[in-house]
Design a protein around this motif. Structure first.
Motif, PDB file in Angstrom:
ATOM      1  N   ARG A  40      -5.098   1.632 -13.468  1.00 43.82           N
ATOM      2  CA  ARG A  40      -5.777   1.008 -12.337  1.00 43.82           C
ATOM      3  C   ARG A  40      -7.282   1.164 -12.503  1.00 43.82           C
ATOM      4  O   ARG A  40      -7.768   2.202 -12.934  1.00 43.82           O
ATOM      5  N   GLN A  51     -12.657   5.071  -3.073  1.00 47.77           N
ATOM      6  CA  GLN A  51     -11.372   4.603  -3.590  1.00 47.77           C
ATOM      7  C   GLN A  51     -10.553   5.747  -4.176  1.00 47.77           C
ATOM      8  O   GLN A  51      -9.342   5.847  -3.947  1.00 47.77           O
ATOM      9  N   LEU A  54      -9.044   7.941  -1.414  1.00 47.21           N
ATOM     10  CA  LEU A  54      -7.907   7.288  -0.761  1.00 47.21           C
ATOM     11  C   LEU A  54      -6.658   7.333  -1.641  1.00 47.21           C
ATOM     12  O   LEU A  54      -5.535   7.470  -1.133  1.00 47.21           O
ATOM     13  N   ARG A  55      -6.823   7.214  -2.960  1.00 49.34           N
ATOM     14  CA  ARG A  55      -5.673   7.242  -3.859  1.00 49.34           C
ATOM     15  C   ARG A  55      -4.991   8.607  -3.885  1.00 49.34           C
ATOM     16  O   ARG A  55      -3.819   8.706  -4.253  1.00 49.34           O
ATOM     17  N   GLN A  57      -4.324  10.355  -1.314  1.00 47.43           N
ATOM     18  CA  GLN A  57      -3.626  10.576  -0.052  1.00 47.43           C
ATOM     19  C   GLN A  57      -2.201  10.032  -0.105  1.00 47.43           C
ATOM     20  O   GLN A  57      -1.895   9.120  -0.873  1.00 47.43           O
ATOM     21  N   ASP A  58      -1.349  10.602   0.719  1.00 47.38           N
ATOM     22  CA  ASP A  58       0.017  10.096   0.881  1.00 47.38           C
ATOM     23  C   ASP A  58       0.008   9.045   1.982  1.00 47.38           C
ATOM     24  O   ASP A  58       0.264   9.337   3.159  1.00 47.38           O
ATOM     25  N   GLY A  59      -0.305   7.852   1.615  1.00 45.65           N
ATOM     26  CA  GLY A  59      -0.386   6.774   2.587  1.00 45.65           C
ATOM     27  C   GLY A  59      -1.366   5.723   2.099  1.00 45.65           C
ATOM     28  O   GLY A  59      -1.845   5.771   0.964  1.00 45.65           O
ATOM     29  N   TYR A  60      -1.658   4.775   2.926  1.00 48.27           N
ATOM     30  CA  TYR A  60      -2.563   3.694   2.565  1.00 48.27           C
ATOM     31  C   TYR A  60      -3.331   3.254   3.801  1.00 48.27           C
ATOM     32  O   TYR A  60      -2.926   3.539   4.943  1.00 48.27           O
ATOM     33  N   VAL A  61      -4.452   2.594   3.567  1.00 49.96           N
ATOM     34  CA  VAL A  61      -5.250   2.090   4.681  1.00 49.96           C
ATOM     35  C   VAL A  61      -4.510   0.926   5.324  1.00 49.96           C
ATOM     36  O   VAL A  61      -4.170  -0.050   4.647  1.00 49.96           O
ATOM     37  N   LEU A 134       4.277   1.078   2.670  1.00 51.99           N
ATOM     38  CA  LEU A 134       3.641   0.141   1.748  1.00 51.99           C
ATOM     39  C   LEU A 134       4.583  -0.979   1.315  1.00 51.99           C
ATOM     40  O   LEU A 134       4.182  -2.143   1.225  1.00 51.99           O
ATOM     41  N   VAL A 471      -5.438   8.203   7.476  1.00 47.69           N
ATOM     42  CA  VAL A 471      -4.688   7.992   6.240  1.00 47.69           C
ATOM     43  C   VAL A 471      -4.442   9.368   5.644  1.00 47.69           C
ATOM     44  O   VAL A 471      -5.308   9.923   4.969  1.00 47.69           O
TER      45      VAL A 471
END
Length: 740
Positions: A40, A51, A54-55, A57-61, A134, A471
């Motif tokens: 990625r 970015q 955020l990657r 974390q266990d989750g997404y925006v 997701l 998040v």
């Protein structure tokens, strides 16, 4: 070495052909041997830091979508006073909540909804987030879209337009896919037609196309493997197709031209291919290496987007070069005279037994007689054409600038931007605990409330309530920014947020850190990195090209002249690009709306690409001129003969390359249109004014000094082919193929 490789291929033609197709097949199938996740890309600068956080974390925006509701026929009433709009808003809110696919539905009619009413009061905004994990985002988004569409049919008096995180991303992705399909559909048939006109026979026309298609197919297969370590995006695929077709056909033309010329001079196929390998084969390898090394200059940017593009371009050029000196001579040896099979009667009559180009021979004669007049006039013309480039403004296109307004989501985003500036693509402030724990606590929330108060009067960030979402262990604060998303207004708002507002609020809280990302932040950070690294890329390409040409031709004048002429043609292409797209000329003809700038990455990419690809023509022409100069020792005759004898293949290659680039002008995204116009104009200039006037004028003025190397540089290695008796090495101009 090139002659030995080609000689082996000629003697073992079956093995060489089978080996090439085996290589392509293995490359295509290799992706299945390496399953797993693809690499990625990471955004540059501060947006990249956000970015990466955020990657982890266990989750997404959560995906935020907005629906604009306006009267189709304005009557001057506010949203909450117009019964038609009130009914439409209430119906939409109920329909969305009933789907179970969305959360946090906010209405302009509910308590605290005043900021969701436009300044003139006639537009309302309903916002919501897509619910679920997701894997459920896509079906839930589709359910929300269906609810909005159904509500739209029930209220024809209201204009309903949806835009947001996913809808804009879907519009961009769909636009890229449609453009890629269109480019394939147009470019390949167009190339076939041009090749048939050039060669006049089906078999001869099929050979360059075969090499180009197998090269592109093999590269696509290898890219699937490379993608496990290097990020590869959809733009890379488009560029690989464009470059692969261009160089694959170019190299084949160079080789086929010389082989057919030697056969027409009475030599047998083995001898003809041996001379071809030593002359055109040598030019192809030098050109290919120059193109690959020039493209490698993009790696100095350090950007993931350019890393994937560089790898793809180097692979496709390397494969095309390899095929040109291995499978191509094997195919020609196998076919021999049958290469002209399948003649097209109304074309082959003028394709098989032509002579040197009378047009370019006459031009070359005129230029060498008055080099200062012709060269000075041509150079001044290109300088005038390049003048608009000094006013070039680098600015990436927002989604609303990139795609045409006929795309429903783009039209929605434009209307939304007009009524609620910044709502369609807000900035995202990612806040995290430096110790790794949960950042959500009363102190941080107080700082966010302070942030909200400061933004209200910041002069660049709007008063719409901030959307704050959790998040995992971090907080994401959505901040609408003024402007289109990538223009000067948006950049000022971003700098105000980063340098002023955030340090005065969140920056005072101990134990936390923050970073701003989003479309505006990414474009700003990307442009900052490109601008800071551009001098290094330019220096690398120029120095490398100078050294390679000096070694290849054992001359100091050749690299100086070639680099100067390349810079002149690239500058002219920049001028046309600025005049057309930044100033908006012929916008209606090309089907775009000017946004007052040129895409930030394009000038650098064009410089590297054009500097590499233009070497095809220069090296091929210079090789022919040098051959004749070595044979005759008469610089003027060598220049005229070299220009005239290379005219057919250079013109054919330029027409094909221009046609391939022109296909990009027909695509929907303005970035592709810019790329197509810029590259096509540069190729046309290079193949006409530079090749026909400036190069012979400069070489005439230099005379024999063109091919000399100072004594203190005689130690440099030589890549030049070994010479042979003049009568064998320089064919008589009796039966050259395609002329233009």
């Amino acid at each position: 070495m090139i002659e030995r490789v080609a000689g082996w291929s000629v003697r073992h033609r079956a093995s060489a052909i089978a080996g090439w197709f085996t290589l392509v097949a293995v490359a295509v199938l290799s992706s299945a041997l390496l399953p797993g996740e693809r690499a990625r890309s990471t955004d540059p600068g501060e947006s990249g830091r956000a970015q990466q956080v955020l990657r982890q974390q266990d989750g997404y925006v959560p995906v935020l979508e907005s629906v604009l509701i306006q009267p189709r026929e304005p009557r001057g009433q506010r949203v909450n006073d117009d019964p038609r709009l009130r009914a439409a808003v209430e119906d939409l809110v109920v329909s969305l909540r009933r789907t179970g696919a969305v959360t946090d539905v906010r209405s302009p009619l509910e308590s605290g909804g005043q900021p969701l009413i436009s300044e003139n009061g006639q537009s309302g905004l309903v916002t919501f987030q897509i619910a679920g994990v997701l894997d459920e985002v896509r079906p839930n988004y589709d359910a929300a879209v269906r609810a909005v569409e159904a509500m739209t049919h029930r209220h024809p008096q209201a204009r309903v337009a949806q835009a947001g995180d996913r809808s804009l991303a879907v519009a961009v992705d769909q636009g890229i896919q449609d453009d890629f399909k269109r480019s394939e559909f147009i470019s390949l048939p167009l190339t076939v037609v041009i090749l048939l006109v050039v060669f006049g026979s089906l078999v001869a026309a099929g050979i360059p196309l075969l090499l180009a298609l197998t090269t592109v197919a093999g590269t696509f297969g290898l890219l699937q493997v490379v993608a496990h370590w290097v990020p590869i995006n959809s733009a890379t695929s488009s560029m690989v197709l464009l470059i692969g077709v261009a160089v694959g056909i170019d190299y084949s033309l160079f080789y086929l031209r010389r082989a057919r010329e030697e056969r027409a001079a009475g030599r047998d196929i083995v001898q003809a291919l041996r001379i071809t390998a030593r002359t055109s084969g040598h030019a192809v390898v030098v050109s290919g290496l120059t193109v690959m090394l020039c493209l490698a200059g993009l790696l100095f940017t350090g950007l993931d987007n350019f890393r994937g593009l560089t790898v793809g371009a180097v692979l496709v050029v390397g494969l095309a070069m390899t095929g040109s000196v291995t499978v191509l001579p094997a195919l020609l040896a196998l076919l021999d005279r049958r290469v002209d099979s399948g003649r097209i009667l109304w074309l082959s009559r003028h394709r098989i037994a032509a002579v040197e180009s009378r047009l370019w021979s006459a031009v070359a004669h005129a230029v060498v007689r008055h080099p200062l007049l012709w060269g000075g006039t041509a150079a001044m013309t290109l300088v005038i054409v390049a003048l608009p480039a000094f006013g070039m403004r680098l600015q990436d296109a927002a989604v609303t600038d990139s795609l045409p307004r006929s795309v429903a989501t783009v039209d929605a985003a434009i209307r939304m931007q007009q009524a609620f500036p910044g709502a369609a693509s807000p900035a995202r402030v990612v806040v995290w605990n430096t110790s790794g724990g949960d950042v959500d606590n009363p102190t941080v929330r107080t700082a966010i409330d302070d942030l909200r108060r400061q933004l209200t009067g910041s002069g660049g960030v709007l008063a719409e309530p901030l959307a704050v979402v959790n998040v995992d262990r971090v907080l994401v604060v959505r901040v609408p920014l003024a402007g289109s998303g990538t223009d000067a207004t948006s950049n000022r708002a971003l700098r105000t947020l980063r340098d002023g507002v955030l340090p005065a609020t969140l920056g005072k809280v101990d134990g936390i850190d923050y970073a701003v990302t989003g479309r505006t932040a990414f474009a700003y950070d990307f442009a900052t990195v490109v601008n800071s690294r551009t001098p290094f890329v330019f220096a690398f390409v120029l120095i490398l090209a100078f050294v390679l040409l000096m070694i290849a031709f054992r001359s100091l004048a050749v690299p100086v002249v070639s680099i100067g002429l390349n810079l002149l043609s690239i500058g002219a292409a920049y001028g046309v690009l600025t005049w057309v797209f930044q100033d908006g000329h012929v916008a209606s003809v090309l089907g775009f709306t000017s946004y007052g700038g040129v895409v930030g990455w394009l000038p650098l990419f064009m410089f590297v690409m054009l500097f590499g690809l233009s070497m095809d023509y220069h090296i091929f022409i210079l090789s022919r001129i040098r051959e004749r100069w070595t044979a005759t020792a008469n610089p003027r005759d060598a220049i005229i003969g070299g220009i005239a004898s290379s005219a057919g293949v250079v013109t054919s290659a330029a027409v094909i390359m221009t046609a391939v680039f022109t296909v990009f002008v027909t695509l929907s995204a303005i970035e592709y249109k810019m790329l197509g116009v810029g590259m096509a104009v540069a190729v046309i200039i290079d193949a006409t004014i530079v090749r026909g006037i400036l190069l012979p004028a400069a070489m005439t003025l230099l005379g024999a000094r063109t091919w000399t190397l100072p004594r203190w540089l005689q130690w440099l290695p030589s890549t030049s082919q070994q010479t042979e008796p003049d009568h064998e090495r320089v064919p008589q101009p009796t039966a050259l193929e395609p002329t233009h």
